[in-house]
Design a protein around this motif. Structure first.
Motif, PDB file in Angstrom:
ATOM      1  N   ALA A  68       0.552  -9.173   1.540  1.00 25.33           N
ATOM      2  CA  ALA A  68       0.234 -10.095   2.630  1.00 25.33           C
ATOM      3  C   ALA A  68       1.519 -10.672   3.211  1.00 25.33           C
ATOM      4  O   ALA A  68       2.466 -10.965   2.472  1.00 25.33           O
ATOM      5  N   MET A  69       1.550 -10.808   4.523  1.00 19.51           N
ATOM      6  CA  MET A  69       2.606 -11.548   5.196  1.00 19.51           C
ATOM      7  C   MET A  69       2.191 -13.010   5.208  1.00 19.51           C
ATOM      8  O   MET A  69       1.027 -13.337   5.453  1.00 19.51           O
ATOM      9  N   ILE A  70       3.164 -13.878   4.956  1.00 21.86           N
ATOM     10  CA  ILE A  70       2.835 -15.287   4.795  1.00 21.86           C
ATOM     11  C   ILE A  70       3.964 -16.172   5.310  1.00 21.86           C
ATOM     12  O   ILE A  70       5.140 -15.782   5.255  1.00 21.86           O
ATOM     13  N   GLU A  71       3.608 -17.327   5.838  1.00 18.33           N
ATOM     14  CA  GLU A  71       4.578 -18.339   6.227  1.00 18.33           C
ATOM     15  C   GLU A  71       4.002 -19.704   5.843  1.00 18.33           C
ATOM     16  O   GLU A  71       2.847 -20.009   6.144  1.00 18.33           O
ATOM     17  N   PHE A  72       4.805 -20.515   5.140  1.00 19.74           N
ATOM     18  CA  PHE A  72       4.340 -21.841   4.713  1.00 19.74           C
ATOM     19  C   PHE A  72       5.524 -22.791   4.612  1.00 19.74           C
ATOM     20  O   PHE A  72       6.692 -22.368   4.601  1.00 19.74           O
ATOM     21  N   TYR A  73       5.218 -24.076   4.541  1.00 25.25           N
ATOM     22  CA  TYR A  73       6.278 -25.077   4.464  1.00 25.25           C
ATOM     23  C   TYR A  73       5.790 -26.279   3.646  1.00 25.25           C
ATOM     24  O   TYR A  73       4.592 -26.441   3.383  1.00 25.25           O
ATOM     25  N   GLY A  74       6.745 -27.093   3.238  1.00 27.63           N
ATOM     26  CA  GLY A  74       6.406 -28.310   2.508  1.00 27.63           C
ATOM     27  C   GLY A  74       6.427 -28.176   0.999  1.00 27.63           C
ATOM     28  O   GLY A  74       6.223 -29.157   0.285  1.00 27.63           O
ATOM     29  N   THR A  75       6.705 -26.986   0.485  1.00 29.03           N
ATOM     30  CA  THR A  75       6.762 -26.775  -0.959  1.00 29.03           C
ATOM     31  C   THR A  75       7.531 -25.482  -1.247  1.00 29.03           C
ATOM     32  O   THR A  75       7.795 -24.684  -0.343  1.00 29.03           O
ATOM     33  N   SER A  76       7.888 -25.299  -2.512  1.00 24.60           N
ATOM     34  CA  SER A  76       8.579 -24.075  -2.928  1.00 24.60           C
ATOM     35  C   SER A  76       7.560 -23.001  -3.294  1.00 24.60           C
ATOM     36  O   SER A  76       6.391 -23.314  -3.575  1.00 24.60           O
ATOM     37  N   LEU A  94      -3.319 -10.182   5.550  1.00 26.18           N
ATOM     38  CA  LEU A  94      -3.312  -9.057   4.616  1.00 26.18           C
ATOM     39  C   LEU A  94      -2.825  -7.809   5.340  1.00 26.18           C
ATOM     40  O   LEU A  94      -3.103  -7.617   6.527  1.00 26.18           O
ATOM     41  N   GLN A  95      -2.089  -6.941   4.629  1.00 27.47           N
ATOM     42  CA  GLN A  95      -1.529  -5.740   5.239  1.00 27.47           C
ATOM     43  C   GLN A  95      -1.873  -4.499   4.432  1.00 27.47           C
ATOM     44  O   GLN A  95      -2.177  -4.581   3.238  1.00 27.47           O
ATOM     45  N   LYS A  96      -1.774  -3.354   5.099  1.00 30.86           N
ATOM     46  CA  LYS A  96      -1.943  -2.090   4.400  1.00 30.86           C
ATOM     47  C   LYS A  96      -0.738  -1.873   3.488  1.00 30.86           C
ATOM     48  O   LYS A  96       0.391  -2.208   3.842  1.00 30.86           O
ATOM     49  N   PRO A  97      -0.942  -1.293   2.309  1.00 36.24           N
ATOM     50  CA  PRO A  97       0.161  -1.061   1.374  1.00 36.24           C
ATOM     51  C   PRO A  97       1.229  -0.134   1.968  1.00 36.24           C
ATOM     52  O   PRO A  97       0.932   0.766   2.747  1.00 36.24           O
ATOM     53  N   SER A  98       2.481  -0.349   1.594  1.00 35.73           N
ATOM     54  CA  SER A  98       3.599   0.437   2.112  1.00 35.73           C
ATOM     55  C   SER A  98       4.584   0.744   0.989  1.00 35.73           C
ATOM     56  O   SER A  98       4.462   0.233  -0.129  1.00 35.73           O
ATOM     57  N   LEU A  99       5.598   1.561   1.309  1.00 32.72           N
ATOM     58  CA  LEU A  99       6.655   1.861   0.350  1.00 32.72           C
ATOM     59  C   LEU A  99       7.394   0.582  -0.050  1.00 32.72           C
ATOM     60  O   LEU A  99       7.804   0.415  -1.203  1.00 32.72           O
ATOM     61  N   GLU A 100       7.552  -0.326   0.905  1.00 38.63           N
ATOM     62  CA  GLU A 100       8.202  -1.604   0.612  1.00 38.63           C
ATOM     63  C   GLU A 100       7.436  -2.374  -0.465  1.00 38.63           C
ATOM     64  O   GLU A 100       8.027  -3.013  -1.332  1.00 38.63           O
ATOM     65  N   ASP A 101       6.091  -2.300  -0.422  1.00 42.34           N
ATOM     66  CA  ASP A 101       5.277  -2.993  -1.411  1.00 42.34           C
ATOM     67  C   ASP A 101       5.514  -2.425  -2.814  1.00 42.34           C
ATOM     68  O   ASP A 101       5.516  -3.165  -3.802  1.00 42.34           O
ATOM     69  N   VAL A 102       5.677  -1.102  -2.899  1.00 45.06           N
ATOM     70  CA  VAL A 102       5.973  -0.477  -4.190  1.00 45.06           C
ATOM     71  C   VAL A 102       7.276  -1.033  -4.736  1.00 45.06           C
ATOM     72  O   VAL A 102       7.376  -1.410  -5.913  1.00 45.06           O
ATOM     73  N   PHE A 103       8.282  -1.106  -3.870  1.00 43.79           N
ATOM     74  CA  PHE A 103       9.584  -1.615  -4.296  1.00 43.79           C
ATOM     75  C   PHE A 103       9.468  -3.054  -4.801  1.00 43.79           C
ATOM     76  O   PHE A 103       9.948  -3.386  -5.881  1.00 43.79           O
ATOM     77  N   ILE A 104       8.811  -3.906  -4.013  1.00 43.30           N
ATOM     78  CA  ILE A 104       8.666  -5.319  -4.396  1.00 43.30           C
ATOM     79  C   ILE A 104       7.904  -5.453  -5.707  1.00 43.30           C
ATOM     80  O   ILE A 104       8.271  -6.248  -6.581  1.00 43.30           O
TER      81      ILE A 104
END
Length: 322
Positions: free
Chosen positions: A241-249, A301-311
């Motif tokens: 999932a791509m996410i953006e948030f603020y106010g906490t770690s 939510l996003q479709k799985p990618s090669l980047e997701d495997v790496f992460i």
């Protein structure tokens, strides 16, 4: 060891002594690169990519284990290896500033015993292929970063090696120059089935575009090897999932969250990607943000990618160093 492979490593280790401690740069590395293959080593900075290249090009001895290039042992047959390989590294200066480009390249050709007439022919041919023919009369000291890297590419391919090692060859280059170099690498490999390329990179898209197979390396250890499609299939076991948030770690300690690639764009304001085993793990991550006083700005939510495997394998993104 088998001569059918262009490159093979067997239980390869490299350990550096640093004052009172040992630093493990490579840990039990096993790879087999087929002849004619474009094989990629993908990993973040400091993962061990350059150390591996230095061993395979006989610039550094392994601490233990073995490495072979076309069946030759890097520890005992380095002279045989050096005659059939070449190396190009991204960001290297290379050459002598007082000489013109064509003079530098001619000089390197002499080191390999290439005749002057043949060297001039190859220099002209390679320069035309990468759009560099109008710079051959320029002094090296006047070249831009991208132009200097084009010169280094010509130098590396000038000897027509059986195996070329490319260590981050497009590092720091603008998009057009990087694209030109990638297109040249692909066309060069197609010209002969005897040629092999071993490429290191921390650019995900570059690895996907160029490589027949990819080894993912982290902290000196190979954590996965496969074709792009084989590695992508691994991603189907995860939810990203791509996410953006603020106010906490970023919340920690959620077992199902396998990794995250989050950048702090301002104090306690994060943006990026998280990868979980299941959708519920991602939801738990979001709930933890809200419970700790954070505010969710964006989520998808996003479709799985090669980047997701790496992460999921290394726990962080390519650009995130520890």
């Amino acid at each position: 060891m088998s001569a059918e492979y262009a490159v093979e490593t067997i239980n390869l280790w490299r350990i550096y002594k640093d004052k009172d401690r040992e630093v493990v740069a490579l840990r039990d590395v096993n790879i087999k690169v087929k002849k004619g293959e474009l094989f990629g080593i993908l990993g973040p900075n400091g993962a061990g990519k350059t150390t591996l290249i230095r061993i395979l090009t006989t610039l550094l001895l392994p601490t233990k284990g073995d490495a072979f290039v076309h069946g030759y042992n890097v520890k005992t047959e380095d002279h045989k290896i050096r005659s059939i390989i070449n190396l190009v590294s991204g960001g290297e200066y290379g050459g002598y500033g007082l000489l013109r480009v064509e003079e530098n390249l001619w000089m390197f050709a002499q080191f390999y015993g290439i005749s002057t007439s043949e060297a001039k022919r190859r220099i002209k041919e390679l320069a035309e292929k990468i759009g560099f023919e109008n710079k051959l009369k320029d002094f090296v000291r006047n070249l831009s970063l991208g132009e200097r890297q084009k010169m280094n590419i010509i130098r590396g391919f000038l000897t027509d090696p059986l195996v070329i090692f490319l260590d981050e060859p497009t590092l720091g280059l603008d998009v057009p120059t990087a694209k030109t170099i990638r297109n040249f690498i692909k066309s060069w490999l197609k010209e002969s089935s005897d040629r092999t390329v071993l490429l290191t990179t921390h650019y995900m898209l570059e690895a996907e575009e160029l490589c027949d197979r990819i080894a993912i390396i982290d902290k000196g250890r190979i954590v996965a090897i496969g074709s792009v499609e084989e590695l992508r299939k691994m991603a189907r076991n995860y939810v990203s999932a791509m996410i953006e948030f603020y106010g906490t770690s970023p919340p920690a300690g959620i077992p199902g969250v396998k990794g995250m690639d989050l950048k702090e764009i301002s104090p306690k304001h994060y943006k990026g990607k998280i990868v979980g085993e299941e959708e519920n793990d991602v939801i738990e991550f979001l709930e933890a943000i809200i419970k700790s006083g954070g505010k969710l700005k964006y989520f998808e939510l996003q479709k799985p990618s090669l980047e997701d495997v790496f992460i999921s394998l290394v726990g962080r993104g390519l650009e995130n160093e520890e």
